[in-house]
Design a protein around this motif. Structure first.
Motif, PDB file in Angstrom:
ATOM      1  N   VAL A 121       0.850  -1.194   0.000  1.00 57.91           N
ATOM      2  CA  VAL A 121       0.000   0.000   0.000  1.00 57.91           C
ATOM      3  C   VAL A 121       0.881   1.238   0.000  1.00 57.91           C
ATOM      4  N   VAL A 122       0.422   2.265  -0.687  1.00 57.48           N
ATOM      5  CA  VAL A 122       1.050   3.578  -0.623  1.00 57.48           C
ATOM      6  C   VAL A 122      -0.063   4.604  -0.448  1.00 57.48           C
ATOM      7  N   GLU A 123       0.233   5.673   0.247  1.00 61.59           N
ATOM      8  CA  GLU A 123      -0.705   6.780   0.398  1.00 61.59           C
ATOM      9  C   GLU A 123      -0.126   8.013  -0.263  1.00 61.59           C
ATOM     10  N   LEU A 124      -1.003   8.792  -0.902  1.00 63.78           N
ATOM     11  CA  LEU A 124      -0.644  10.067  -1.495  1.00 63.78           C
ATOM     12  C   LEU A 124      -1.404  11.130  -0.721  1.00 63.78           C
ATOM     13  N   TRP A 125      -0.741  12.232  -0.367  1.00 63.95           N
ATOM     14  CA  TRP A 125      -1.427  13.293   0.346  1.00 63.95           C
ATOM     15  C   TRP A 125      -0.764  14.633   0.065  1.00 63.95           C
ATOM     16  N   SER A 126      -1.504  15.686   0.362  1.00 65.02           N
ATOM     17  CA  SER A 126      -1.008  17.040   0.250  1.00 65.02           C
ATOM     18  C   SER A 126      -0.198  17.355   1.497  1.00 65.02           C
TER      19      SER A 126
END
Length: 132
Positions: A121-126
């Motif tokens: 899993v990877v998360e992308l965020w500001s």
């Protein structure tokens, strides 16, 4: 200014100085390309438009989608995503997500390494720019 962070549980694996990007992938079974355009905002990732080149198993086209240039275009009505969570598979048939900018499209592996069962899993965020 905010940038795009990639990682998991708040741990940054990569940080990209972007204001917007397109996330693209091929459906693992149907091999049909999907694309989602995001704007990076202080509140999170704003999904502006999505496109898909066809339909198939688990790929229902929204009723308000419009066929243009060979793709179905639609505008999902979602709040800012913070974070956007993506599952990555090491199975060759699944392929990797691509991150597209004005300079072209590149697999997430360019920043994160190949998909791995150790990091499914990877998360992308500001996130805030390190330059302020």
């Amino acid at each position: 200014m905010n940038t795009l962070c990639l990682g998991l549980a708040g741990v940054i694996w990569a940080q990209l100085p972007l204001a917007e990007f397109t996330l693209a992938w091929d459906h693992s079974v149907e091999k049909i390309r999907w694309e989602e355009d995001y704007q990076i905002d202080a509140t999170g990732l704003l999904l502006r438009e999505a496109r898909v080149r066809g339909s198939g198993a688990g790929m229902e086209i929204p009723e308000d989608a419009v066929l243009r240039d060979g793709s179905w275009h639609y505008r999902p009505q979602l709040p800012a995503l913070q974070p956007l969570r993506l599952g990555r598979s090491s199975a060759p048939a699944a392929g990797d997500y691509q991150l597209c900018t004005g300079t072209g499209c590149h697999p997430l592996a360019d920043w994160l390494g190949a998909p791995s069962p150790l990091r499914p899993v990877v998360e992308l965020w500001s996130c805030p720019s390190p330059l302020g």
